[in-house]
Design a protein around this motif. Sequence first.
Motif, short mmCIF file in Angstrom:
data_model
loop_
_atom_site.label_atom_id
_atom_site.label_comp_id
_atom_site.label_asym_id
_atom_site.label_seq_id
_atom_site.Cartn_x
_atom_site.Cartn_y
_atom_site.Cartn_z
N TYR A 254 70.74 43.04 7.08
CA TYR A 254 71.40 42.61 5.85
C TYR A 254 70.72 41.36 5.29
O TYR A 254 71.38 40.41 4.84
N GLN A 256 68.79 41.00 2.56
CA GLN A 256 68.92 40.83 1.12
C GLN A 256 70.30 40.28 0.75
O GLN A 256 70.42 39.40 -0.10
N GLU A 257 71.34 40.78 1.41
CA GLU A 257 72.69 40.30 1.12
C GLU A 257 72.85 38.82 1.48
O GLU A 257 73.49 38.06 0.73
N LEU A 260 71.21 36.66 -1.17
CA LEU A 260 72.00 36.57 -2.41
C LEU A 260 73.22 35.68 -2.22
O LEU A 260 73.60 34.92 -3.12
N ILE A 261 73.85 35.76 -1.05
CA ILE A 261 75.02 34.92 -0.79
C ILE A 261 74.61 33.45 -0.61
O ILE A 261 75.29 32.53 -1.08
N LEU A 310 80.13 38.46 6.38
CA LEU A 310 79.22 39.57 6.10
C LEU A 310 78.73 40.22 7.38
O LEU A 310 78.74 41.46 7.50
N THR A 314 79.71 44.02 8.54
CA THR A 314 78.61 44.97 8.74
C THR A 314 78.68 45.59 10.13
O THR A 314 78.49 46.81 10.29
#
Length: 325
Positions: A254, A256-257, A260-261, A310, A314
Motif C-alpha cells: 500500500y 501509493q496510499e 497520498l495520506i 490503513l 488492509t
Amino acid sequence: MDSVNVVWEQPTKREQPTERERAGVRRQVMDLFQLARPAHWIKNVLVVPIALVDLEVWSWSALERVAWSIVAFTLAAAVVYLVNDLVDRRLDRLHSGKSRRPIAAGRLSVTALVLYGAVLTGGLGLLFAFAPHGSSWPILGYLGLNLAYTAGLKHVPLIEMGAISGGFVLRVVQGYLATDVAASSWMLIAVFSGSLLLILGKRRYELVEVGVEHRPSLRGYSLEFLNHLLLLASVLCLAATLTYLATEAPIAPYRQEVLLISLPFVLYTLFRYLQVVLVQKEGGDPVRLLLRDRALIVSIGSWVCAIGALVLVTKVNSIHAIRLP
C-alpha cells in the motif's frame, strides 16, 4: 560538707542547621540530576527506536536491545552535557536562561562534579560490559563527535550545526544495529535534515532574541542567511521523507496510499514549524516546542494513526479475502 549541685547541660539543639544541611544535599542532588537534562531524554526515546519502523516482525530481544541503546545514549549524553557545561560555564553566564544552570550559577562543588562524572562514566562502562549485542560504535562515535564539538567545532559556523545533526543520525544508526536491520539511507537523510531544521530554528531565535555574546558561532550567520537555510532544510526533509516512503519503507502493498495520506500531514507539520519560527519568533527550545505545540502534536499523531489504520484495515481485508471460498 557543702553539697555540690551538678547541673547537666542540655545538648545544644541542631535541628535548624541539620535541616539546612539536608536542604543543601537535596538541592545538590537535584542540581546533579538537572545536569543530565532530563527534558532532553525524549531525544533518545523518540530517535533511537526509529529503526523499529523498518523491522517487519518485532521481538522481545529486539525491543530489549533498543531499550539498552536508549539507556546507553542517555548516559552518554549526560557525560557530554557535564563536560559541555564545565567548558561553557563563563559563556552560559551571559545567557538569561543558561545562567541558571547549576555549574554556571556556581551551586556545585568540584568534588560533587568529579564524583558525578565518575558515576556516569562508570555506569556507561558497566552498560557496555553487559551489552546485549556486539556493535555499539555509534555511541562511542557520539562521544567522540561531541568532545570534538566542545573542544572547538561549536565555534565554527555551519560545521557546528552539522555536528549536532550527526549526533541524531548516530542515534538512528544505533537503533538499526540493535534491531539487526540494514539502515535506510533515505531515513538517515530525513533524520539529518529534520534535526538540522530544528537547530536552524534555534540559531535563528538565539540570533534575534539573545545575541552573539554567549555563542560565538552566531557571528557567522545573518537573519536572511538562516531564513534561506531553513527553507533549504525543509525541502530536503520533505523530499527525503517522501522518497523513503516511496522506495525503502516496508509498506510495499500500500505504498501509493501511504504516500497520498502522508503528503498533507508532512506538509502541514513543516509549514507549522516554519510558522512558529518565522512568524511567532519562537523555536529557541526545540524539545519544548515539539512536546507542547498542540498543532504539531495533533498533526504528527494524526499522521501515525492514519497510516496505522490503513495498515490494519488492509491486513484485515487480506485475511477475509483468503478465507472466502
